[in-house]
Write a protein that holds these residues in place. Structure first.
Motif, PDB file in Angstrom:
ATOM      1  N   GLN A  54       0.711  -1.248   0.126  1.00  0.00           N
ATOM      2  CA  GLN A  54      -0.063   0.019   0.048  1.00  0.00           C
ATOM      3  C   GLN A  54       0.897   1.294  -0.125  1.00  0.00           C
ATOM      4  O   GLN A  54       1.823   1.373   0.770  1.00  0.00           O
ATOM      5  CB  GLN A  54      -0.841   0.063   1.250  1.00  0.00           C
ATOM      6  CG  GLN A  54      -2.079  -0.986   1.292  1.00  0.00           C
ATOM      7  CD  GLN A  54      -1.520  -2.295   1.509  1.00  0.00           C
ATOM      8  OE1 GLN A  54      -0.761  -2.597   2.445  1.00  0.00           O
ATOM      9  NE2 GLN A  54      -1.787  -3.336   0.729  1.00  0.00           N
ATOM     10  N   LEU A  55       0.678   2.145  -0.784  1.00  0.00           N
ATOM     11  CA  LEU A  55       1.330   3.613  -0.743  1.00  0.00           C
ATOM     12  C   LEU A  55       0.859   4.322   0.074  1.00  0.00           C
ATOM     13  O   LEU A  55      -0.423   4.453   0.063  1.00  0.00           O
ATOM     14  CB  LEU A  55       1.305   4.104  -2.406  1.00  0.00           C
ATOM     15  CG  LEU A  55       2.245   3.619  -3.526  1.00  0.00           C
ATOM     16  CD1 LEU A  55       2.012   2.110  -3.987  1.00  0.00           C
ATOM     17  CD2 LEU A  55       1.948   4.580  -4.643  1.00  0.00           C
ATOM     18  N   VAL A  56       1.522   4.819   1.060  1.00  0.00           N
ATOM     19  CA  VAL A  56       0.723   5.515   2.015  1.00  0.00           C
ATOM     20  C   VAL A  56       1.878   6.818   2.462  1.00  0.00           C
ATOM     21  O   VAL A  56       3.085   6.808   2.315  1.00  0.00           O
ATOM     22  CB  VAL A  56       0.843   4.737   3.335  1.00  0.00           C
ATOM     23  CG1 VAL A  56      -0.139   3.497   3.221  1.00  0.00           C
ATOM     24  CG2 VAL A  56       2.292   4.019   3.555  1.00  0.00           C
TER      25      VAL A  56
ATOM     26  N   VAL B 105      12.321   7.684  -0.464  1.00  0.00           N
ATOM     27  CA  VAL B 105      13.242   7.113  -1.167  1.00  0.00           C
ATOM     28  C   VAL B 105      13.407   7.520  -2.623  1.00  0.00           C
ATOM     29  O   VAL B 105      12.259   7.003  -3.307  1.00  0.00           O
ATOM     30  CB  VAL B 105      13.722   5.861  -0.806  1.00  0.00           C
ATOM     31  CG1 VAL B 105      14.641   5.193  -1.797  1.00  0.00           C
ATOM     32  CG2 VAL B 105      13.637   5.610   0.528  1.00  0.00           C
ATOM     33  N   ALA B 106      14.280   7.880  -3.424  1.00  0.00           N
ATOM     34  CA  ALA B 106      13.974   8.314  -4.743  1.00  0.00           C
ATOM     35  C   ALA B 106      14.054   7.242  -5.534  1.00  0.00           C
ATOM     36  O   ALA B 106      14.462   6.043  -5.182  1.00  0.00           O
ATOM     37  CB  ALA B 106      15.378   9.312  -5.169  1.00  0.00           C
ATOM     38  N   GLY B 107      13.274   7.123  -6.543  1.00  0.00           N
ATOM     39  CA  GLY B 107      13.069   5.854  -7.570  1.00  0.00           C
ATOM     40  C   GLY B 107      11.691   4.949  -7.144  1.00  0.00           C
ATOM     41  O   GLY B 107      11.414   4.109  -7.804  1.00  0.00           O
ATOM     42  N   THR B 108      11.277   5.233  -5.704  1.00  0.00           N
ATOM     43  CA  THR B 108      10.149   4.229  -5.291  1.00  0.00           C
ATOM     44  C   THR B 108       8.953   4.545  -6.090  1.00  0.00           C
ATOM     45  O   THR B 108       8.754   5.837  -6.538  1.00  0.00           O
ATOM     46  CB  THR B 108      10.039   4.335  -3.792  1.00  0.00           C
ATOM     47  OG1 THR B 108       9.755   5.812  -3.684  1.00  0.00           O
ATOM     48  CG2 THR B 108      11.646   4.079  -3.148  1.00  0.00           C
ATOM     49  N   SER B 109       8.011   3.864  -6.051  1.00  0.00           N
ATOM     50  CA  SER B 109       6.759   3.866  -6.771  1.00  0.00           C
ATOM     51  C   SER B 109       6.197   5.186  -5.944  1.00  0.00           C
ATOM     52  O   SER B 109       5.459   6.102  -6.896  1.00  0.00           O
ATOM     53  CB  SER B 109       6.106   2.692  -6.752  1.00  0.00           C
ATOM     54  OG  SER B 109       5.718   2.282  -5.328  1.00  0.00           O
ATOM     55  N   VAL B 110       6.026   5.332  -4.888  1.00  0.00           N
ATOM     56  CA  VAL B 110       5.171   6.044  -4.159  1.00  0.00           C
ATOM     57  C   VAL B 110       6.083   7.563  -4.447  1.00  0.00           C
ATOM     58  O   VAL B 110       5.490   8.718  -4.545  1.00  0.00           O
ATOM     59  CB  VAL B 110       5.263   5.902  -2.592  1.00  0.00           C
ATOM     60  CG1 VAL B 110       6.516   6.069  -1.846  1.00  0.00           C
ATOM     61  CG2 VAL B 110       4.318   7.023  -1.956  1.00  0.00           C
TER      62      VAL B 110
ATOM     63  N   ASP C 238       7.759  15.978   7.717  1.00  0.00           N
ATOM     64  CA  ASP C 238       6.440  16.068   8.551  1.00  0.00           C
ATOM     65  C   ASP C 238       5.923  14.548   8.060  1.00  0.00           C
ATOM     66  O   ASP C 238       5.090  13.873   9.065  1.00  0.00           O
ATOM     67  CB  ASP C 238       5.470  17.146   8.113  1.00  0.00           C
ATOM     68  CG  ASP C 238       5.874  18.469   8.559  1.00  0.00           C
ATOM     69  OD1 ASP C 238       6.622  18.595   9.510  1.00  0.00           O
ATOM     70  OD2 ASP C 238       5.852  19.299   7.520  1.00  0.00           O
ATOM     71  N   LEU C 239       5.940  14.222   6.734  1.00  0.00           N
ATOM     72  CA  LEU C 239       5.398  12.845   6.566  1.00  0.00           C
ATOM     73  C   LEU C 239       6.238  12.202   5.427  1.00  0.00           C
ATOM     74  O   LEU C 239       7.215  12.662   5.031  1.00  0.00           O
ATOM     75  CB  LEU C 239       4.207  13.315   5.434  1.00  0.00           C
ATOM     76  CG  LEU C 239       3.052  13.994   6.225  1.00  0.00           C
ATOM     77  CD1 LEU C 239       2.136  14.420   5.132  1.00  0.00           C
ATOM     78  CD2 LEU C 239       2.188  13.258   7.051  1.00  0.00           C
ATOM     79  N   TRP C 240       6.115  10.662   5.925  1.00  0.00           N
ATOM     80  CA  TRP C 240       7.074   9.752   5.444  1.00  0.00           C
ATOM     81  C   TRP C 240       6.227   9.233   4.078  1.00  0.00           C
ATOM     82  O   TRP C 240       5.402   8.563   4.467  1.00  0.00           O
ATOM     83  CB  TRP C 240       7.879   8.819   6.089  1.00  0.00           C
ATOM     84  CG  TRP C 240       8.523   7.877   5.597  1.00  0.00           C
ATOM     85  CD1 TRP C 240       9.341   7.963   4.390  1.00  0.00           C
ATOM     86  CD2 TRP C 240       8.675   6.459   6.196  1.00  0.00           C
ATOM     87  NE1 TRP C 240       9.968   6.900   4.333  1.00  0.00           N
ATOM     88  CE2 TRP C 240       9.413   5.764   5.141  1.00  0.00           C
ATOM     89  CE3 TRP C 240       8.363   5.710   7.394  1.00  0.00           C
ATOM     90  CZ2 TRP C 240      10.129   4.655   5.522  1.00  0.00           C
ATOM     91  CZ3 TRP C 240       9.125   4.438   7.423  1.00  0.00           C
ATOM     92  CH2 TRP C 240       9.755   3.818   6.654  1.00  0.00           C
ATOM     93  N   ALA C 241       6.593   9.330   2.896  1.00  0.00           N
ATOM     94  CA  ALA C 241       6.082   8.562   1.893  1.00  0.00           C
ATOM     95  C   ALA C 241       6.696   7.388   1.551  1.00  0.00           C
ATOM     96  O   ALA C 241       7.860   7.267   1.124  1.00  0.00           O
ATOM     97  CB  ALA C 241       6.146   9.515   0.501  1.00  0.00           C
ATOM     98  N   THR C 242       5.870   6.202   2.192  1.00  0.00           N
ATOM     99  CA  THR C 242       6.620   4.910   1.793  1.00  0.00           C
ATOM    100  C   THR C 242       5.409   4.028   1.442  1.00  0.00           C
ATOM    101  O   THR C 242       4.295   4.242   0.955  1.00  0.00           O
ATOM    102  CB  THR C 242       7.204   4.464   3.345  1.00  0.00           C
ATOM    103  OG1 THR C 242       7.830   3.367   2.984  1.00  0.00           O
ATOM    104  CG2 THR C 242       6.263   4.346   4.220  1.00  0.00           C
ATOM    105  N   THR C 243       5.926   2.756   1.788  1.00  0.00           N
ATOM    106  CA  THR C 243       4.757   1.786   1.591  1.00  0.00           C
ATOM    107  C   THR C 243       4.687   0.850   2.610  1.00  0.00           C
ATOM    108  O   THR C 243       5.549   0.636   3.535  1.00  0.00           O
ATOM    109  CB  THR C 243       5.170   0.644   0.345  1.00  0.00           C
ATOM    110  OG1 THR C 243       6.522   0.271   0.509  1.00  0.00           O
ATOM    111  CG2 THR C 243       5.336   1.580  -1.093  1.00  0.00           C
ATOM    112  N   ASN C 244       3.498   0.274   2.860  1.00  0.00           N
ATOM    113  CA  ASN C 244       3.062  -0.688   3.958  1.00  0.00           C
ATOM    114  C   ASN C 244       3.099  -2.162   3.214  1.00  0.00           C
ATOM    115  O   ASN C 244       2.413  -2.057   2.267  1.00  0.00           O
ATOM    116  CB  ASN C 244       2.118  -0.433   4.787  1.00  0.00           C
ATOM    117  CG  ASN C 244       2.341   0.560   5.939  1.00  0.00           C
ATOM    118  OD1 ASN C 244       3.704   0.592   6.333  1.00  0.00           O
ATOM    119  ND2 ASN C 244       1.544   1.136   6.731  1.00  0.00           N
TER     120      ASN C 244
END
Length: 248
Positions: free
Chosen positions: A117-119, A144-149, A177-183
């Motif tokens: 999940q992109l979160v 992280v650069a290059g990730t889907s999110v 403030d926010l971390w764009a990552t995946t779960n």
């Protein structure tokens, strides 16, 4: 006599030619530190073979062994460079990569291996409230650069700070403030870093992760890998590996 001598020389070279042919058929599999799907046992940014662990790592290793296809596996960074290498060099592959319209024609695909999940995550207690994705524009975002999110957000004209490592600690320290990552990767990484469970600020979408092979990979190799993976999923192998990592 000359003919016999030439023949002896040619036959003596056969093992060399055979070894070179086999070496050319070895698929070089690239991956990154992306817990819990693929990660360095020692925490380093360069590992090979047994120095790598994770859900997708175990699935890919079992997949190639069952399919009888020789491989070598390397974990390194940066992620964007690994994708370029797999796209440009024959006999190269990369995982775990999300499959989207922009990437579709660049690789041959085997999967899915996992689902994510992109979160956007935040530190517990942070009062940020997002009713939609546009609400996040007023906050600083790390990824992280290059990730889907990160690629998705950049296409939506978000400004994203590139984070090479230790994202949960940097989020906690207020570097963004926010971390764009995946779960489950984000939750897993935060738990391993001793930060604890992070709060979900916004769920963007879900996607699946694949093994992406260079376009010159023979179709019969791709088909063999896909049918083998399908059988592994049917047997419950993938579910068993996933449960072992996510229920620790």
């Amino acid at each position: 006599m000359l003919h016999k001598t030439v023949c002896r020389i040619m036959f003596s070279l056969l093992p060399v030619f055979a070894a070179n042919a086999q070496a050319e058929d070895v698929i070089q599999i690239l991956t990154q530190n992306y817990p819990p799907f693929s990660m360095s046992v020692s925490g380093k940014n360069f590992e090979r073979e047994d120095g790598i662990e994770g859900i997708d790592k175990e699935v890919v290793v079992e997949l190639f062994k069952r399919a009888g296809i020789p491989y070598q596996m390397t974990l390194r960074f940066p992620w964007s460079r690994l994708q370029e290498m797999a796209e440009q060099q024959p006999d190269f592959a990369v995982y775990s990569l999300s499959r989207n319209p922009e990437r579709e024609s660049r690789f041959k695909w085997v999967g899915p291996l996992s689902e994510i999940q992109l979160v956007l995550l935040k530190i517990p207690g942070n009062p940020i409230t997002l009713n939609n994705l546009d609400d996040a524009r007023q906050y600083s975002i790390g990824s992280v650069a290059g990730t889907s999110v990160s690629q998705y957000l950049e296409k939506q004209n978000f400004t994203v700070k590139n984070v090479l490592s230790n994202a949960p600690a940097k989020l906690q320290a207020g570097e963004f403030d926010l971390w764009a990552t995946t779960n489950p990767a984000g939750d897993y990484e935060a738990r391993k870093a001793g930060i604890g469970k992070l709060e979900l600020a916004f769920s963007i979408s879900s996607t699946q992760l694949y093994l992406a092979l260079n376009r010159e990979t023979p179709d019969e190799v791709v088909q063999k890998l896909q049918s083998t993976l399908d059988q592994m999923r049917k047997e419950g192998f993938i579910d068993q590996v996933t449960a072992r990592y996510l229920t620790e």
